[in-house]
Design a protein around this motif. Sequence first.
Motif, mmCIF file in Angstrom:
data_model
loop_
_atom_site.group_PDB
_atom_site.id
_atom_site.type_symbol
_atom_site.label_atom_id
_atom_site.label_comp_id
_atom_site.label_asym_id
_atom_site.label_seq_id
_atom_site.Cartn_x
_atom_site.Cartn_y
_atom_site.Cartn_z
ATOM 1 N N LEU A 1 0.828 -1.202 0.000
ATOM 2 C CA LEU A 1 0.000 0.000 0.000
ATOM 3 C C LEU A 1 0.862 1.252 0.000
ATOM 4 O O LEU A 1 0.613 2.199 -0.770
ATOM 5 N N PHE A 2 1.873 1.271 0.853
ATOM 6 C CA PHE A 2 2.770 2.425 0.926
ATOM 7 C C PHE A 2 3.469 2.634 -0.420
ATOM 8 O O PHE A 2 3.594 3.760 -0.912
ATOM 9 N N LEU A 3 3.920 1.544 -1.034
ATOM 10 C CA LEU A 3 4.593 1.640 -2.322
ATOM 11 C C LEU A 3 3.657 2.210 -3.385
ATOM 12 O O LEU A 3 4.066 3.069 -4.188
ATOM 13 N N ASN A 4 2.416 1.769 -3.401
ATOM 14 C CA ASN A 4 1.475 2.258 -4.406
ATOM 15 C C ASN A 4 1.134 3.731 -4.211
ATOM 16 O O ASN A 4 0.923 4.459 -5.191
ATOM 17 N N ILE A 5 1.085 4.184 -2.962
ATOM 18 C CA ILE A 5 0.874 5.612 -2.707
ATOM 19 C C ILE A 5 2.045 6.419 -3.257
ATOM 20 O O ILE A 5 1.856 7.466 -3.901
ATOM 21 N N THR A 6 3.253 5.928 -3.027
ATOM 22 C CA THR A 6 4.429 6.666 -3.527
ATOM 23 C C THR A 6 4.481 6.647 -5.056
ATOM 24 O O THR A 6 4.873 7.633 -5.680
ATOM 25 N N ARG A 7 4.070 5.527 -5.676
ATOM 26 C CA ARG A 7 4.042 5.474 -7.144
ATOM 27 C C ARG A 7 3.024 6.477 -7.694
ATOM 28 O O ARG A 7 3.263 7.123 -8.720
ATOM 29 N N PHE A 8 1.896 6.631 -7.022
ATOM 30 C CA PHE A 8 0.898 7.610 -7.441
ATOM 31 C C PHE A 8 1.466 9.030 -7.343
ATOM 32 O O PHE A 8 1.296 9.847 -8.254
ATOM 33 N N LEU A 9 2.176 9.305 -6.241
ATOM 34 C CA LEU A 9 2.796 10.628 -6.071
ATOM 35 C C LEU A 9 3.897 10.855 -7.096
ATOM 36 O O LEU A 9 4.071 11.974 -7.605
ATOM 37 N N MET A 10 4.650 9.802 -7.427
ATOM 38 C CA MET A 10 5.657 9.920 -8.484
ATOM 39 C C MET A 10 4.999 10.301 -9.808
ATOM 40 O O MET A 10 5.526 11.134 -10.572
ATOM 41 N N GLY A 11 3.835 9.717 -10.093
ATOM 42 C CA GLY A 11 3.112 10.049 -11.319
ATOM 43 C C GLY A 11 2.657 11.495 -11.339
ATOM 44 O O GLY A 11 2.712 12.163 -12.385
ATOM 45 N N ILE A 12 2.224 12.012 -10.178
ATOM 46 C CA ILE A 12 1.828 13.423 -10.095
ATOM 47 C C ILE A 12 3.034 14.316 -10.376
ATOM 48 O O ILE A 12 2.953 15.290 -11.140
ATOM 49 N N GLY A 13 4.181 13.991 -9.764
ATOM 50 C CA GLY A 13 5.391 14.777 -10.008
ATOM 51 C C GLY A 13 5.800 14.754 -11.466
ATOM 52 O O GLY A 13 6.158 15.785 -12.052
ATOM 53 N N ALA A 14 5.742 13.568 -12.084
ATOM 54 C CA ALA A 14 6.094 13.447 -13.501
ATOM 55 C C ALA A 14 5.122 14.231 -14.371
ATOM 56 O O ALA A 14 5.524 14.876 -15.351
ATOM 57 N N GLY A 15 3.834 14.189 -14.034
ATOM 58 C CA GLY A 15 2.835 14.920 -14.798
ATOM 59 C C GLY A 15 2.987 16.419 -14.688
ATOM 60 O O GLY A 15 2.732 17.156 -15.647
ATOM 61 N N LEU A 16 3.402 16.909 -13.510
ATOM 62 C CA LEU A 16 3.667 18.346 -13.345
ATOM 63 C C LEU A 16 4.886 18.767 -14.154
ATOM 64 O O LEU A 16 4.919 19.847 -14.746
ATOM 65 N N ASN A 17 5.876 17.903 -14.210
ATOM 66 C CA ASN A 17 7.152 18.233 -14.835
ATOM 67 C C ASN A 17 7.105 18.182 -16.355
ATOM 68 O O ASN A 17 7.627 19.058 -17.052
ATOM 69 N N SER A 18 6.488 17.137 -16.902
ATOM 70 C CA SER A 18 6.618 16.828 -18.326
ATOM 71 C C SER A 18 6.136 17.919 -19.275
ATOM 72 O O SER A 18 6.852 18.273 -20.218
ATOM 73 N N PRO A 19 4.926 18.504 -19.100
ATOM 74 C CA PRO A 19 4.496 19.524 -20.063
ATOM 75 C C PRO A 19 5.334 20.794 -20.027
ATOM 76 O O PRO A 19 5.359 21.552 -20.999
#
Length: 495
Positions: A111-129
């Motif tokens: 569960l903890f790992l999946n929460i961090t993966r979700f947050l990693m996706g948010i960071g990547a989504g903020l960064n990429s565009p």
Amino acid sequence: MPIPEREQIRVPESAVVYDRRKVLAVMLIPLAMTLMAISSVNVALPTIQIGLDASAADLQWVLAGYALAFGVVLVPAGRMGDVLGRGTLFVVGIAIFTLASIAGGLAPDPLFLNITRFLMGIGAGLNSPQVNGMIQQYWASHERAMAFALFGLVVSASVATGPLITGVIIELTGPEWGWRASFMLNGILGAICILMALRWLPFDTERRLRALRRAGTVVRQKVDLDPVGTVLLVLVVLGIMLPFMLKTWWGWLLIPLGVLLLWVWVLWERRYAARGHAPMVDLGLFRYRNFTRQTSISGTMFLGTTSIFVLVALYVQGGLGASALDTSLVTLPEAVLSGAFAMWAGGKVMRHGRTLIVASIAVFTLSIALTIGTVWLIEIYGISYWWLILPLSVMGFGHGAMGSANQTIAVFDVPNEDGGVAGGVKQTAERIGNAVGNAMITAIYFAFLSSGATVALTVAYVTIIAICLVSLTLAVVDTRQQGAAVMELTGPFEP
């Protein structure tokens, strides 16, 4: 009287001295990290399952959580970067991705790992565009084409080499710590990138807004981020992407809801603009023919092409019993050639851009057919799976040249102030294509697997060929109507 929001970023300021080579390095290194995080985790899943006693559902969310958060955030992040400042959003995105990566490496349970993966996706989504927007802002004409060529090189190389690097790390550090070390490596590189960004990025928009506020011009200017439009689009992307990731009966019920919300979102954006506000996505963006057509071409291609290497891994590892490392090495030459042809296309795109796209899709389609032929040679004559390197290497031209030319032409005539949201819209179309395509093509593969891995791969690849032919038709029509060349940028270049 307050200056309209779109005019604020045009207010002149004193010259800012910066090295664009350093700016490009700062942008592309995090881009590589965020893309590697998509593909590299595939290699780590078996060790994650053992190390955290994770279930199949847990592992599904390790993959889906990152991709879903990434896709949902892209367009709102592009809009926020265009309005608030791309440099700021870029650094915030790296920081979230970095901290979440470190936390993921220390995860005590699934569960903890999946929460961090979700947050990693948010960071990547903020960064990429912001990468798309800043290339649009700081480069012009042939230099912009070369910057997008490097962008294409990084995309090709990172997606292909991510599994290889993670596989090597796991081999060196062992299955218990290997996947954790791969997460920690992202954390170390991310921290370095933050320092580089703070030192080297120009932060032009932010600097201009501060100057206007000091002058008292926009002290009370309200920043319009269109919160209703943002929420509606997030729900649209969730409704369309989530069912293809979960593959549950109830999930498919979300698709009609997502389509309905898309209609509501379009109505809202039109009404919001008519009332004199700045919508999250100016629908006038789709009046730029280059942007609309190239987004449709790449979005269609992503329905099929992103599944190719997933199928290679399923076939070579599951069907032929090869190791994960061998599978990565089979696809590595394609990644190298893809990067080389992305750079080559960057120098040709201004004169032959649309012809390059047609040729690259045609070669890509041919390479898939050659791969099918090679698979049957393996089946009938027992040749080594290493022969797959040859047809997959041919694919390198299609991947590299297509990505570089398509990205350059898509944003060619989009105004600089809309560069971030344009990049977000295009990437969202591609992420949706990715999610839908992976679900559809892998389902076809497993549906025919009872007849043998060779038959399953053949049927799946024939489906991909059909998708590529649709994209090729769109590219041919575009070339016949607009010609091969891309007109030179005119007007002053605003650094």
